[in-house]
Motif scaffolding. Sequence first.
Motif, PDB file in Angstrom:
ATOM      1  N   LEU A  57      38.501 -40.860  19.681  1.00 42.10           N
ATOM      2  CA  LEU A  57      39.121 -40.116  18.578  1.00 42.10           C
ATOM      3  C   LEU A  57      39.652 -38.773  19.087  1.00 42.10           C
ATOM      4  O   LEU A  57      40.748 -38.349  18.716  1.00 42.10           O
ATOM      5  CB  LEU A  57      38.110 -39.921  17.441  1.00 42.10           C
ATOM      6  CG  LEU A  57      38.626 -39.249  16.171  1.00 42.10           C
ATOM      7  CD1 LEU A  57      39.857 -39.955  15.598  1.00 42.10           C
ATOM      8  CD2 LEU A  57      37.531 -39.187  15.101  1.00 42.10           C
ATOM      9  N   LEU A  58      38.883 -38.126  19.963  1.00 41.62           N
ATOM     10  CA  LEU A  58      39.327 -36.857  20.537  1.00 41.62           C
ATOM     11  C   LEU A  58      40.573 -37.083  21.408  1.00 41.62           C
ATOM     12  O   LEU A  58      41.534 -36.305  21.355  1.00 41.62           O
ATOM     13  CB  LEU A  58      38.196 -36.229  21.365  1.00 41.62           C
ATOM     14  CG  LEU A  58      38.513 -34.875  21.993  1.00 41.62           C
ATOM     15  CD1 LEU A  58      38.846 -33.831  20.929  1.00 41.62           C
ATOM     16  CD2 LEU A  58      37.338 -34.393  22.851  1.00 41.62           C
ATOM     17  N   ILE A  96      33.930 -33.852  17.490  1.00 39.09           N
ATOM     18  CA  ILE A  96      34.699 -35.097  17.626  1.00 39.09           C
ATOM     19  C   ILE A  96      34.762 -35.466  19.102  1.00 39.09           C
ATOM     20  O   ILE A  96      35.100 -34.624  19.941  1.00 39.09           O
ATOM     21  CB  ILE A  96      36.089 -34.934  16.979  1.00 39.09           C
ATOM     22  CG1 ILE A  96      35.862 -34.804  15.468  1.00 39.09           C
ATOM     23  CG2 ILE A  96      36.993 -36.126  17.307  1.00 39.09           C
ATOM     24  CD1 ILE A  96      37.067 -34.694  14.624  1.00 39.09           C
ATOM     25  N   THR A  97      34.382 -36.700  19.375  1.00 40.11           N
ATOM     26  CA  THR A  97      34.238 -37.105  20.778  1.00 40.11           C
ATOM     27  C   THR A  97      35.087 -38.341  21.074  1.00 40.11           C
ATOM     28  O   THR A  97      35.750 -38.890  20.197  1.00 40.11           O
ATOM     29  CB  THR A  97      32.760 -37.459  21.077  1.00 40.11           C
ATOM     30  OG1 THR A  97      32.419 -38.588  20.249  1.00 40.11           O
ATOM     31  CG2 THR A  97      31.824 -36.299  20.799  1.00 40.11           C
ATOM     32  N   VAL A 130      32.701 -39.205  15.194  1.00 42.38           N
ATOM     33  CA  VAL A 130      32.553 -37.974  14.396  1.00 42.38           C
ATOM     34  C   VAL A 130      31.048 -37.691  14.282  1.00 42.38           C
ATOM     35  O   VAL A 130      30.309 -38.511  13.742  1.00 42.38           O
ATOM     36  CB  VAL A 130      33.157 -38.136  12.978  1.00 42.38           C
ATOM     37  CG1 VAL A 130      32.979 -36.852  12.164  1.00 42.38           C
ATOM     38  CG2 VAL A 130      34.623 -38.541  13.056  1.00 42.38           C
ATOM     39  N   LYS A 175      31.309 -38.339   6.535  1.00 39.75           N
ATOM     40  CA  LYS A 175      32.171 -38.036   7.689  1.00 39.75           C
ATOM     41  C   LYS A 175      33.637 -37.960   7.258  1.00 39.75           C
ATOM     42  O   LYS A 175      34.383 -37.087   7.706  1.00 39.75           O
ATOM     43  CB  LYS A 175      31.989 -39.101   8.776  1.00 39.75           C
ATOM     44  CG  LYS A 175      30.656 -38.994   9.500  1.00 39.75           C
ATOM     45  CD  LYS A 175      30.524 -40.069  10.576  1.00 39.75           C
ATOM     46  CE  LYS A 175      29.211 -39.897  11.352  1.00 39.75           C
ATOM     47  NZ  LYS A 175      29.093 -40.893  12.443  1.00 39.75           N
ATOM     48  N   ILE A 200      36.003 -34.581   7.706  1.00 34.58           N
ATOM     49  CA  ILE A 200      37.229 -34.474   8.525  1.00 34.58           C
ATOM     50  C   ILE A 200      38.475 -34.263   7.665  1.00 34.58           C
ATOM     51  O   ILE A 200      39.587 -34.226   8.186  1.00 34.58           O
ATOM     52  CB  ILE A 200      37.416 -35.678   9.493  1.00 34.58           C
ATOM     53  CG1 ILE A 200      37.501 -37.014   8.741  1.00 34.58           C
ATOM     54  CG2 ILE A 200      36.321 -35.686  10.558  1.00 34.58           C
ATOM     55  CD1 ILE A 200      37.886 -38.203   9.627  1.00 34.58           C
ATOM     56  N   VAL A 243      38.672 -28.881  15.290  1.00 32.59           N
ATOM     57  CA  VAL A 243      38.664 -29.349  16.682  1.00 32.59           C
ATOM     58  C   VAL A 243      39.220 -28.258  17.586  1.00 32.59           C
ATOM     59  O   VAL A 243      40.393 -27.871  17.451  1.00 32.59           O
ATOM     60  CB  VAL A 243      39.508 -30.648  16.840  1.00 32.59           C
ATOM     61  CG1 VAL A 243      39.437 -31.166  18.273  1.00 32.59           C
ATOM     62  CG2 VAL A 243      39.026 -31.713  15.863  1.00 32.59           C
TER      63      VAL A 243
END
Length: 363
Positions: free
Chosen positions: A347-348, A343-344, A34, A284, A288, A361
């Motif tokens: 997690l993505l 978000i990478t 995140v 964070k 989210i 997202v």
Amino acid sequence: MGESSIEVRKLDHIRICLEKDVEFKQKTTWFEFVEFIHVAAPELNYDDIETSTEFLGRKFSAPILIEGMTGGAKGTEIINKNLAMSALEFNIPLGLGSQRAAVEKPELVESFRIVRDVAPDVFLIANIGGVQLIEGGVKLAEEVVSMVDANALAIHLNPLHEIVQPHGTTSFKGTLDAIRKIVEKLSVPVIVKEVGCGISGELSRRLSEMGVAAIDVGGAGGTNWAKIERIRALEKGFLENAAIGKTFLEWGIPTAAATIEACTSTKIPIISSGGIRSGLDIAKAIAIGASMAGIARPLLHHAVVSSDRIVKVLRQMVSELKTAMFLTGCQNIESLKKVNVVITGRLLEWIKQRGIQHPKVRI
Ligand SMILES: Cc1cc2nc3c(=O)[nH]c(=O)nc-3n(C[C@H](O)[C@H](O)[C@H](O)COP(=O)(O)O)c2cc1C
């Protein structure tokens, strides 16, 4: 070889948590996936940043909750006393450890009750295992709430912990029905929590439909209960339990993923916990979708010493939270809830595979 009493087990937990490395090793919380978008020209003054927030009808100084850890054994009074004094000073909610031992042995009530003696006004969360409620029902829930005049009840779900624990209680069938009945009858709000394996979106939805007031995801990446019980099992010669603990050491939904699962499945407040280790993690979690962030074990080392030590750690976390808010141009928690994140990575990937629609997202 027999398993020890609840009281001895509780002291084992404290000792092991203080002396051993009991964090997840390979699995992390996934908060590293995140990212905030840095604001080089925040149009606000750091000193004007406000971290106060509302949760379950009360206003708190920061979106931080001290997670339930202890009580129920001689010697744990001092820990609860120090935690209570710091929660009072900071004006944040405080959770208790499971009160099951005190229900069975009334002489242990004082290890919980001490919190009310030193902090009569603190927002206090009673605690009992979901699995104990199958038999104990509404009566048991009412008993643990009235034992400490609690403002809310946390029901913990811990199936992996119970499996690895020598002679753990593994008959979970009927837990949800028990929770439903308690939610209907209890006079205080019910929070359902995990202890380090996370709560999924599906379960979050079911729990909120039952009327649960808040969900504490207790995700993976922080304190690892398979590890703690594996250490106990090895010490006591329960080799099969220890082996299961080893295989499932990295089991669970990482905290950031569990938080997103829960927040996108229900409108009730979500507490993000499990491996929250800094004010940046808290920021964070809020960004989210969480309403609060919960912290347990990092406070334990300080709680055995003094409430001042706990307050110092909490102050540091609030300063870090405020720094993240400053660097993202957020003056208050409401704007932090709205701020964009990127978000990478894993997690993505998780969000995509799970078909989660997260407002921040774009896929
Ligand atoms: C020593 C210790 C005892 C705990 N006992 C309980 C308990 O009795 N009931 C409960 O719901 N959670 C219990 N927990 C779990 C915490 O509330 C929390 O969910 C978990 O430790 C994850 O947070 P952390 O990574 O910040 O430690 C305990 C945690 C610790 C460290």
